[in-house]
Design an enzyme around this catalytic site. Sequence first.
Site, PDB file in Angstrom:
ATOM      1  N   GLY A  10       0.795  -1.147  -0.189  1.00 46.38           N
ATOM      2  CA  GLY A  10       0.054   0.030   0.100  1.00 46.38           C
ATOM      3  C   GLY A  10       0.849   1.316   0.023  1.00 46.38           C
ATOM      4  O   GLY A  10       1.996   1.381   0.535  1.00 46.38           O
ATOM      5  N   ARG A  16      -0.736  -6.549  -4.570  1.00 42.48           N
ATOM      6  CA  ARG A  16      -1.383  -8.081  -5.017  1.00 42.48           C
ATOM      7  C   ARG A  16      -0.325  -8.952  -5.713  1.00 42.48           C
ATOM      8  O   ARG A  16      -0.611 -10.022  -5.926  1.00 42.48           O
ATOM      9  CB  ARG A  16      -2.557  -7.522  -5.951  1.00 42.48           C
ATOM     10  CG  ARG A  16      -3.531  -6.619  -5.223  1.00 42.48           C
ATOM     11  CD  ARG A  16      -4.638  -6.218  -6.572  1.00 42.48           C
ATOM     12  NE  ARG A  16      -5.499  -7.349  -6.801  1.00 42.48           N
ATOM     13  CZ  ARG A  16      -6.670  -7.468  -6.195  1.00 42.48           C
ATOM     14  NH1 ARG A  16      -7.247  -6.537  -5.290  1.00 42.48           N
ATOM     15  NH2 ARG A  16      -7.579  -8.336  -6.708  1.00 42.48           N
ATOM     16  N   ASP A  58       6.135  -4.935   5.615  1.00 40.13           N
ATOM     17  CA  ASP A  58       6.466  -6.423   5.801  1.00 40.13           C
ATOM     18  C   ASP A  58       6.339  -7.208   4.537  1.00 40.13           C
ATOM     19  O   ASP A  58       7.247  -8.373   4.380  1.00 40.13           O
ATOM     20  CB  ASP A  58       5.742  -6.838   6.901  1.00 40.13           C
ATOM     21  CG  ASP A  58       4.304  -7.069   6.789  1.00 40.13           C
ATOM     22  OD1 ASP A  58       3.592  -6.147   6.070  1.00 40.13           O
ATOM     23  OD2 ASP A  58       3.732  -8.178   7.317  1.00 40.13           O
ATOM     24  N   THR A 118       5.286   1.931   6.117  1.00 42.71           N
ATOM     25  CA  THR A 118       3.971   1.693   6.408  1.00 42.71           C
ATOM     26  C   THR A 118       3.273   2.668   7.356  1.00 42.71           C
ATOM     27  O   THR A 118       4.030   3.051   8.499  1.00 42.71           O
ATOM     28  CB  THR A 118       3.771   0.104   7.041  1.00 42.71           C
ATOM     29  OG1 THR A 118       2.432   0.172   7.276  1.00 42.71           O
ATOM     30  CG2 THR A 118       4.863  -0.082   7.998  1.00 42.71           C
ATOM     31  N   ASP A 148       1.301   1.626   9.170  1.00 44.67           N
ATOM     32  CA  ASP A 148       0.663   0.889  10.394  1.00 44.67           C
ATOM     33  C   ASP A 148       1.861   0.956  11.565  1.00 44.67           C
ATOM     34  O   ASP A 148       1.469   0.502  12.676  1.00 44.67           O
ATOM     35  CB  ASP A 148       0.682  -0.368  10.002  1.00 44.67           C
ATOM     36  CG  ASP A 148      -0.554  -0.593   9.051  1.00 44.67           C
ATOM     37  OD1 ASP A 148      -1.545   0.256   8.839  1.00 44.67           O
ATOM     38  OD2 ASP A 148      -0.323  -1.527   8.223  1.00 44.67           O
ATOM     39  N   ASP A 175       4.215  -1.346  11.881  1.00 42.67           N
ATOM     40  CA  ASP A 175       4.341  -2.474  12.468  1.00 42.67           C
ATOM     41  C   ASP A 175       5.550  -3.285  11.835  1.00 42.67           C
ATOM     42  O   ASP A 175       5.386  -4.599  11.736  1.00 42.67           O
ATOM     43  CB  ASP A 175       3.029  -3.355  12.185  1.00 42.67           C
ATOM     44  CG  ASP A 175       2.801  -3.441  10.662  1.00 42.67           C
ATOM     45  OD1 ASP A 175       3.714  -3.090   9.722  1.00 42.67           O
ATOM     46  OD2 ASP A 175       1.757  -4.302  10.287  1.00 42.67           O
ATOM     47  N   ARG A 204      -4.248  -2.420  10.319  1.00 41.39           N
ATOM     48  CA  ARG A 204      -4.143  -4.022  10.305  1.00 41.39           C
ATOM     49  C   ARG A 204      -3.870  -4.601  11.940  1.00 41.39           C
ATOM     50  O   ARG A 204      -4.977  -4.213  12.588  1.00 41.39           O
ATOM     51  CB  ARG A 204      -2.975  -4.433   9.592  1.00 41.39           C
ATOM     52  CG  ARG A 204      -3.314  -4.283   7.984  1.00 41.39           C
ATOM     53  CD  ARG A 204      -2.277  -5.109   7.271  1.00 41.39           C
ATOM     54  NE  ARG A 204      -1.005  -4.805   7.696  1.00 41.39           N
ATOM     55  CZ  ARG A 204       0.111  -5.474   7.262  1.00 41.39           C
ATOM     56  NH1 ARG A 204       0.156  -6.407   6.316  1.00 41.39           N
ATOM     57  NH2 ARG A 204       1.458  -5.317   7.441  1.00 41.39           N
TER      58      ARG A 204
END
Length: 372
Positions: free
Chosen positions: A20, A82, A125, A147, A149, A151, A193
Amino acid sequence: MKPTRRTRKPFRLAMLTGGGDCPGLNAVIRAAARSAFALGWEVWGIEHGFEGLLTKRAHKLHPKDVRGIIHLGGTILGTSNRVSPFRVERRGAAPGQAEDADRSAEVVRNFKAMGFGALIAIGGDGTLSIGLRLATKGIPIVGVPKTIDNDIEQTSVTFGFDTAVATATDAIDKLHPTAEAHGRVMVVELMGRNAGFIALNSGVAGGADVILIPEIPFDLERVCDKIREREKGHRGGYFSIVVVAEGARAKGGKLHLRSLDEGEAPRLGGVGQWVAEEIAKRTGKETRSLVLGHLQRGGPPTTFDRLLGTRFGAAAVRAVKDGDFETMVALQPPTIVRVPLKIAVGDGRTKCVPLDSDVMMSARGLGISFGD
Ligand code: F6P
């Protein structure tokens, strides 16, 4: 191969952005490209992440291509979350009968045929794990952790996170007056997430009353207790702000999913709406919910993310110059260090909110409910 100034043909550095998008990607691309140009290298942009290595879609970047982009969201290279070269839909497969093929050998072949000497892979990741597997197949890779996130292990923070938190905090700030004016409960669902960093940091900074994160399964009655407690002494009804991470779930409950397509990461979402409905049912309070969604990924990167992205991009080129491959650049304050990719993302490793962190303890000390 370690690049030297003596090679006859200029060293050819490839760069891609995968997963993303996230604010700060262009700052990394710009910094890496400019540092590489200064060394006399050629810089090539691979289009749409690893897909570009399968389709050989890449173009040479010139100084003008990276001019004026430090403040832009998105990525000038395009991205995809994807495509993994290790799991590509087999060519010619009938719809619904798609089999997955491992086309990583083709990616390695294309990479070499295009004359690339090294690859800077900018991603989360997923992208970095693919990078690690490709590194073991012979592609010299340096990773840059991206990211919203936050994470990824081994780096105190990823670029993009600060911007996402700023956007989320701004949204919470805007919800406050309308919540207060109507004496309503406002529930806002945020991204992240399986990590609650965005919800926790923006919730604390935005003065939320309840923060629900994936790391702490919640009990809706505890959430409602907090809302009822805030009502006390307010005859006209009192407002509350509830921040919910998309990956949060009730004790013994399931993740809320928008879709679960085979072979793809599940798309999370819906927990905010559910929490809002439950609060309304249990407390009788007028409740509204919203999903902030991809707004958290857009817009210009904050100063912090521009600077971190710039430091990461320049440091990644220094790692390539030193021949220090299969590594990831990381912020371990105050320095940018290099860590083995295997330690950062090997075995599907990701980072979660440490429950004994000072932000968590401060939030609890302030009376914020985590629904536990
Ligand atoms: O990993 C970044 C992220 O924005 C997550 O927070 C979110 O769950 C996911 O990507 C959304 O992905 P997509 O853009 O595919 O909907």
